[in-house]
Design a protein around this motif. Structure first.
Motif, PDB file in Angstrom:
ATOM      1  N   UNK A   1       0.836  -1.199   0.000  1.00 13.09           N
ATOM      2  CA  UNK A   1       0.000   0.000   0.000  1.00 13.09           C
ATOM      3  C   UNK A   1       0.872   1.251   0.000  1.00 13.09           C
ATOM      4  N   UNK A   2       1.902   1.242   0.833  1.00 15.17           N
ATOM      5  CA  UNK A   2       2.828   2.388   0.882  1.00 15.17           C
ATOM      6  C   UNK A   2       3.584   2.538  -0.427  1.00 15.17           C
ATOM      7  N   UNK A   3       3.985   1.403  -0.995  1.00 11.11           N
ATOM      8  CA  UNK A   3       4.734   1.412  -2.251  1.00 11.11           C
ATOM      9  C   UNK A   3       3.894   2.038  -3.370  1.00 11.11           C
ATOM     10  N   UNK A   4       2.638   1.617  -3.470  1.00 15.04           N
ATOM     11  CA  UNK A   4       1.735   2.149  -4.494  1.00 15.04           C
ATOM     12  C   UNK A   4       1.506   3.641  -4.261  1.00 15.04           C
ATOM     13  N   UNK A   5       1.246   4.014  -3.013  1.00 15.87           N
ATOM     14  CA  UNK A   5       1.028   5.435  -2.681  1.00 15.87           C
ATOM     15  C   UNK A   5       2.237   6.275  -3.059  1.00 15.87           C
ATOM     16  N   UNK A   6       3.412   5.786  -2.684  1.00 12.64           N
ATOM     17  CA  UNK A   6       4.640   6.527  -3.004  1.00 12.64           C
ATOM     18  C   UNK A   6       4.813   6.683  -4.508  1.00 12.64           C
ATOM     19  N   UNK A   7       4.519   5.623  -5.257  1.00 12.80           N
ATOM     20  CA  UNK A   7       4.658   5.670  -6.711  1.00 12.80           C
ATOM     21  C   UNK A   7       3.722   6.734  -7.295  1.00 12.80           C
ATOM     22  N   UNK A   8       2.465   6.719  -6.863  1.00 13.87           N
ATOM     23  CA  UNK A   8       1.479   7.688  -7.382  1.00 13.87           C
ATOM     24  C   UNK A   8       1.890   9.113  -7.020  1.00 13.87           C
ATOM     25  N   UNK A   9       2.291   9.321  -5.779  1.00 12.56           N
ATOM     26  CA  UNK A   9       2.692  10.656  -5.317  1.00 12.56           C
ATOM     27  C   UNK A   9       3.905  11.151  -6.108  1.00 12.56           C
ATOM     28  N   UNK A  10       4.895  10.280  -6.256  1.00  8.78           N
ATOM     29  CA  UNK A  10       6.108  10.635  -7.002  1.00  8.78           C
ATOM     30  C   UNK A  10       5.763  10.988  -8.447  1.00  8.78           C
ATOM     31  N   UNK A  11       4.971  10.127  -9.104  1.00 10.95           N
ATOM     32  CA  UNK A  11       4.598  10.355 -10.501  1.00 10.95           C
ATOM     33  C   UNK A  11       3.797  11.637 -10.674  1.00 10.95           C
ATOM     34  N   UNK A  12       2.859  11.874  -9.787  1.00 14.24           N
ATOM     35  CA  UNK A  12       2.014  13.074  -9.884  1.00 14.24           C
ATOM     36  C   UNK A  12       2.876  14.334  -9.803  1.00 14.24           C
ATOM     37  N   UNK A  13       3.828  14.353  -8.872  1.00 19.74           N
ATOM     38  CA  UNK A  13       4.701  15.521  -8.740  1.00 19.74           C
ATOM     39  C   UNK A  13       5.587  15.674  -9.967  1.00 19.74           C
TER      40      UNK A  13
ATOM     41  N   UNK B   1      -8.140  -2.973   3.719  1.00 20.53           N
ATOM     42  CA  UNK B   1      -7.560  -1.771   4.294  1.00 20.53           C
ATOM     43  C   UNK B   1      -7.556  -0.720   3.189  1.00 20.53           C
ATOM     44  N   UNK B   2      -8.137   0.427   3.487  1.00 19.88           N
ATOM     45  CA  UNK B   2      -8.333   1.459   2.477  1.00 19.88           C
ATOM     46  C   UNK B   2      -7.347   2.611   2.659  1.00 19.88           C
ATOM     47  N   UNK B   3      -6.902   3.163   1.544  1.00 19.04           N
ATOM     48  CA  UNK B   3      -6.046   4.342   1.567  1.00 19.04           C
ATOM     49  C   UNK B   3      -6.599   5.328   0.542  1.00 19.04           C
ATOM     50  N   UNK B   4      -6.597   6.607   0.875  1.00 21.45           N
ATOM     51  CA  UNK B   4      -7.048   7.644  -0.053  1.00 21.45           C
ATOM     52  C   UNK B   4      -5.906   8.612  -0.319  1.00 21.45           C
ATOM     53  N   UNK B   5      -5.694   8.909  -1.592  1.00 18.22           N
ATOM     54  CA  UNK B   5      -4.734   9.941  -1.982  1.00 18.22           C
ATOM     55  C   UNK B   5      -5.536  11.055  -2.630  1.00 18.22           C
ATOM     56  N   UNK B   6      -5.378  12.271  -2.125  1.00 13.82           N
ATOM     57  CA  UNK B   6      -6.114  13.395  -2.701  1.00 13.82           C
ATOM     58  C   UNK B   6      -5.155  14.321  -3.429  1.00 13.82           C
ATOM     59  N   UNK B   7      -5.437  14.495  -4.714  1.00 10.14           N
ATOM     60  CA  UNK B   7      -4.637  15.389  -5.552  1.00 10.14           C
ATOM     61  C   UNK B   7      -5.402  16.705  -5.659  1.00 10.14           C
ATOM     62  N   UNK B   8      -4.762  17.760  -5.215  1.00 10.13           N
ATOM     63  CA  UNK B   8      -5.366  19.103  -5.250  1.00 10.13           C
ATOM     64  C   UNK B   8      -4.830  19.860  -6.462  1.00 10.13           C
ATOM     65  N   UNK B   9      -5.698  20.662  -7.105  1.00 10.67           N
ATOM     66  CA  UNK B   9      -5.305  21.356  -8.333  1.00 10.67           C
ATOM     67  C   UNK B   9      -4.028  22.194  -8.221  1.00 10.67           C
ATOM     68  N   UNK B  10      -3.877  22.948  -7.118  1.00 10.17           N
ATOM     69  CA  UNK B  10      -2.762  23.885  -7.063  1.00 10.17           C
ATOM     70  C   UNK B  10      -1.701  23.542  -6.029  1.00 10.17           C
ATOM     71  N   UNK B  11      -1.851  22.425  -5.339  1.00 15.71           N
ATOM     72  CA  UNK B  11      -0.877  22.050  -4.322  1.00 15.71           C
ATOM     73  C   UNK B  11       0.056  20.962  -4.841  1.00 15.71           C
TER      74      UNK B  11
ATOM     75  N   UNK C   1      -2.485  12.079   1.978  1.00 22.78           N
ATOM     76  CA  UNK C   1      -2.687  10.642   2.073  1.00 22.78           C
ATOM     77  C   UNK C   1      -3.444  10.333   3.368  1.00 22.78           C
ATOM     78  N   UNK C   2      -4.504   9.550   3.259  1.00 25.09           N
ATOM     79  CA  UNK C   2      -5.305   9.188   4.426  1.00 25.09           C
ATOM     80  C   UNK C   2      -5.430   7.671   4.510  1.00 25.09           C
ATOM     81  N   UNK C   3      -5.385   7.136   5.733  1.00 21.93           N
ATOM     82  CA  UNK C   3      -5.584   5.697   5.924  1.00 21.93           C
ATOM     83  C   UNK C   3      -7.058   5.434   6.172  1.00 21.93           C
ATOM     84  N   UNK C   4      -7.874   5.877   5.227  1.00 19.12           N
ATOM     85  CA  UNK C   4      -9.312   5.787   5.362  1.00 19.12           C
ATOM     86  C   UNK C   4      -9.933   6.169   4.025  1.00 19.12           C
TER      87      UNK C   4
END
Length: 136
Positions: free
Chosen positions: A9-21, A112-122, A127-130
């Motif tokens: 879960x952390x690996x996937x989150x990190x990948x998405x966060x890294x790619x998005x940035x 186990x659920x994880x939410x990643x929220x991508x904001x337009x200008x941030x 990342x939320x564990x829910x």
């Protein structure tokens, strides 16, 4: 057993966060729009640009990031009650430095659920564990 799942879960989150940035920066530098497509049916994520021909699009899909076994993209929701839970959910990154607002919901086989929220200008992705969604 459980630690392996949270690790994925952390690996996937990190990948998405890294790619998005990365895509946010790339879009600004190259003055070109990028699209991160989350395929909720196949649990994979691929990157493309608008207007690709069939061949280039297939190549982009070929080099997709496959989520680890047991991890799935449950859905991607956007403001205004739009939610994609089967098929492709695109998140666009614009040359102006902003992006589509989206909540990516991931789940492992223990539900186990994880939410990643991508904001337009941030640049920071929350990342939320829910399961977190947009209000209204």
């Amino acid at each position: 057993e459980g630690s392996l799942i949270t690790k994925d879960s952390r690996k996937v989150s990190r990948w998405i966060i890294y790619k998005a940035q990365l895509l946010k920066n790339q879009a600004q530098k190259s003055k070109q729009q990028y699209i991160m497509t989350l395929d909720t049916s196949e649990n994979r994520i691929w990157i493309s640009t608008p207007g690709l021909d069939e061949e280039a699009l297939d190549a982009a899909k070929e080099s997709a990031y496959d989520l680890p076994e047991g991890m799935e993209i449950t859905d991607v929701s956007y403001p205004g009650d739009e939610k994609i839970s089967s098929g492709d959910a695109p998140i666009r990154f614009f040359p102006g430095g902003y992006t589509d607002k989206a909540a990516i919901h991931l789940q492992d086989e223990d539900y186990t659920v994880k939410t990643l929220i991508i904001e337009p200008f941030l640049n920071q992705i929350k990342s939320y564990d829910d399961y977190v969604d947009f209000e209204g």
